[in-house]
Design an enzyme around this catalytic site. Structure first.
Site, short mmCIF file in Angstrom:
data_model
loop_
_atom_site.label_atom_id
_atom_site.label_comp_id
_atom_site.label_asym_id
_atom_site.label_seq_id
_atom_site.Cartn_x
_atom_site.Cartn_y
_atom_site.Cartn_z
N ASP A 204 50.58 44.64 49.91
CA ASP A 204 50.75 43.70 49.13
C ASP A 204 50.02 42.43 49.23
O ASP A 204 49.72 41.73 48.32
CB ASP A 204 52.05 43.52 48.49
CG ASP A 204 52.38 42.44 47.36
OD1 ASP A 204 51.95 42.58 46.25
OD2 ASP A 204 52.74 41.23 47.74
N LEU A 285 54.47 37.73 41.66
CA LEU A 285 53.36 37.24 40.73
C LEU A 285 52.09 37.40 41.48
O LEU A 285 51.03 37.02 41.02
CB LEU A 285 53.88 35.84 40.41
CG LEU A 285 55.02 35.69 39.54
CD1 LEU A 285 55.31 34.26 39.12
CD2 LEU A 285 54.70 36.44 38.17
N ARG A 286 52.03 37.89 42.83
CA ARG A 286 50.69 38.10 43.33
C ARG A 286 49.86 38.81 42.63
O ARG A 286 48.42 38.47 42.62
CB ARG A 286 51.02 38.59 45.06
CG ARG A 286 49.86 38.16 45.90
CD ARG A 286 50.02 38.62 47.24
NE ARG A 286 50.84 37.31 47.89
CZ ARG A 286 51.89 37.73 48.38
NH1 ARG A 286 52.35 38.90 48.83
NH2 ARG A 286 52.62 36.75 49.17
N GLY A 287 50.04 39.90 41.93
CA GLY A 287 49.19 40.62 41.15
C GLY A 287 48.74 40.15 39.93
O GLY A 287 47.27 39.96 39.99
N VAL A 290 45.95 37.59 41.40
CA VAL A 290 44.83 38.16 41.89
C VAL A 290 43.79 38.83 40.82
O VAL A 290 42.83 38.58 40.71
CB VAL A 290 45.06 39.38 43.09
CG1 VAL A 290 43.93 40.16 43.47
CG2 VAL A 290 45.78 38.75 44.23
#
Length: 347
Positions: A204, A285-287, A290
């Site tokens: 991830d 919330l990384r998705g 990115v």
């Protein structure tokens, strides 16, 4: 034979046939290193290492402080070592030179000291000097750090790499002495899924993920074999043949890097991205972050200041497919799942 001529030539990036996903992911990370790097998983002998080494050749040279082991930037404090900052405060004159973007290979057997650097305790205690021996993270600052077979690398080292890549700094502490230096690099990992997967929480942390399959089309396979044979027999002729294409792509990457700060993404599109991430049940919330970054980089690459729906569609699978929760009994490809939800949301 001169030293320049004896340097091993790199296979030209624009000569690589197929593997468009991998090439796009690498280009977007070169335009915006804050995307968070690329994880490339695929079969053996599919050109992963060749492609990754070829991308460094396309990048514009960077301005650094001469003889500085950290490739310090002359004006950006975030990319400067403490020594350079202190010298600037004391109004010392520092020479600058242009260098090629550093491309650092991290060997599987590397120790933590080799990666992070070491502090010479004896010198520190006897002479009162912070004697720091820089490691691979220092060399990779403002460049690319490549880990082949990252799924076989010790998890502890992978954690260190990902933490440095995320924070942009490397801190070494030993016997009460602490040294910190900038470590802003694009982390590129490659691996063969047969040799084991990365832990989901590590996977991830990579901004993008490209899945590479062996080319099945006989015509394409013949073309790839011919190109490689020509390059091995006469690399300089091959480099000359692709020089114009290489220069064009170099110019596009440079222009995209300059345009990127001006690229905007509408609130409505940002809402759609977050809706997709929610429907796919992606943790954290990384998705979302990115996808927003990658869509902006793609728009800049296309020479536009506004992100369009097609920009998001072009990058979203690369950004999200590795973030889905894996069901061992599920036979549906994660990329197919992402595309399905994207089509529903953007209908």
């Amino acid at each position: 034979m001169t030293i320049k001529n004896s340097i091993r030539p790199v296979f030209p990036f624009t000569a690589i046939v197929g593997q468009e996903e991998m090439k796009l992911a690498l280009i977007l990370n070169m335009i915006d290193p804050k995307i968070g790097g690329v994880m490339i998983m695929g079969d053996r002998g599919t050109g992963k290492s060749t492609t990754i080494r070829a991308i460094a050749d396309l990048l514009p040279q960077i301005l650094v402080i001469e003889d500085d082991p950290f490739n310090s930037h002359p004006t950006d404090v975030e990319l400067m070592s403490d020594d350079v900052q202190n010298a600037i405060k004391k109004a010392k004159v520092l020479n600058t030179i242009f260098i090629n973007v550093p491309m650092v290979d991290l060997p599987l057997g590397a120790t933590e000291d080799r990666v992070c650097g070491t502090i010479d305790i004896e010198k520190a205690l006897n002479d009162g000097i912070k004697a720091f021996e820089p490691g691979l993270l220092a060399k990779a600052n403002r460049g690319i750090l490549y880990v082949d077979e990252v799924n076989l690398l010790d998890d502890h080292l992978v954690d260190i790499l990902l933490d440095s890549a995320a924070s942009g700094w490397n801190t070494v502490e030993r016997e009460g002495i602490s040294v910190r230096h900038p470590a802003r690099f694009v982390l590129v990992g490659s691996g063969n899924p047969e040799e084991g997967e990365l832990r989901p929480q590590l996977l991830d942390r990579f901004g993008m993920h490209a899945e590479i399959k062996t080319v099945k089309d006989p015509l394409l396979r013949v073309k790839i074999v011919e190109q490689r044979s020509q390059f091995d027999q006469n690399p300089h002729d091959c480099l000359l043949e692709y020089q114009d294409k290489q220069n064009l792509l170099k110019s596009m990457i440079r222009k995209a890097q300059d345009l990127l700060p001006e690229v905007a993404i509408d609130f409505a599109l940002r809402m759609k991205i977050s809706e997709i991430c929610g429907l796919l049940d992606i943790d954290g919330l990384r998705g979302d972050i990115v996808v927003n970054r990658a869509a902006k980089a793609f728009a800049a690459y296309e020479g536009r200041k506004n992100v369009e729906v097609n920009d998001i569609k072009s990058v979203i699978t690369l950004c999200l497919s590795h973030r889905l929760r894996k069901d061992p009994l599920d036979d549906i490809d994660s990329g197919f799942k992402v595309n399905n939800i994207v089509e529903q949301v953007f209908q």
